[in-house]
Design an enzyme around this catalytic site. Structure first.
Site, short mmCIF file in Angstrom:
data_model
loop_
_atom_site.label_atom_id
_atom_site.label_comp_id
_atom_site.label_asym_id
_atom_site.label_seq_id
_atom_site.Cartn_x
_atom_site.Cartn_y
_atom_site.Cartn_z
N HIS A 1 0.84 -1.19 0.00
CA HIS A 1 0.00 0.00 0.00
C HIS A 1 0.88 1.25 0.00
O HIS A 1 2.09 1.17 0.15
CB HIS A 1 -0.94 0.01 1.21
CG HIS A 1 -0.24 0.12 2.52
ND1 HIS A 1 0.14 -0.99 3.25
CD2 HIS A 1 0.16 1.20 3.24
CE1 HIS A 1 0.74 -0.59 4.36
NE2 HIS A 1 0.78 0.72 4.39
N ALA A 2 0.21 2.38 -0.16
CA ALA A 2 0.85 3.70 -0.01
C ALA A 2 -0.10 4.54 0.83
O ALA A 2 -1.26 4.18 1.03
CB ALA A 2 1.07 4.34 -1.37
#
Length: 137
Positions: free
Chosen positions: A54-55
């Site tokens: 994820h970011a």
């Protein structure tokens, strides 16, 4: 648009006090460039497991291998690089808009995360195609 790049990711030395009785590492406000609002850690991660993926749109994170080692693969949608964290006196500062994947956890490894904000699902980008769109817009 998120203009952060791989070049914005930094390894930061954590001040340590050496002593023949054992070392002491200190993370205070001068060490990382934001107030810490959440602390969590990963442990008992199987060696073949994968974390992250994820970011963040707004949250900044600082990762430290308190014990053992693991690999962090970083991606800004153009460039990628991998960093092995294996020393408890070095941390990885990951700014917003950087995709991260954690893997290759050694036995007994512990990954400490110091986050700039409390948990908010809305801050996560969990699909890579959405991350690419975020970087472009």
């Amino acid at each position: 648009m998120s203009t952060t790049t791989i070049e914005d990711v930094k390894i930061i030395d954590i001040p340590k006090i050496e002593d023949n009785r054992g070392n002491l590492a200190v993370i205070e406000k001068e060490c990382i460039p934001y107030p810490i609002k959440r602390v969590y850690y990963l442990y008992d991660v199987p060696s073949d497991a994968y974390r992250g993926g994820h970011a963040h749109k707004e949250q900044v994170e600082f990762l430290v291998a308190l014990s053992g080692s693991f690999t962090v693969t970083l991606d800004d949608s153009v460039n990628k690089k991998s960093v092995v964290l294996k020393k408890p006196n070095k941390g990885l500062l990951i700014p917003t808009g950087i995709w991260r994947e954690l893997e290759d956890f050694s036995s007994g490894s512990v990954c400490l995360v110091l986050a700039s904000d409390v948990f908010s699902e809305a801050d996560y980008i969990r699909e890579y195609k959405d991350f690419q769109l975020f970087k472009r817009t």
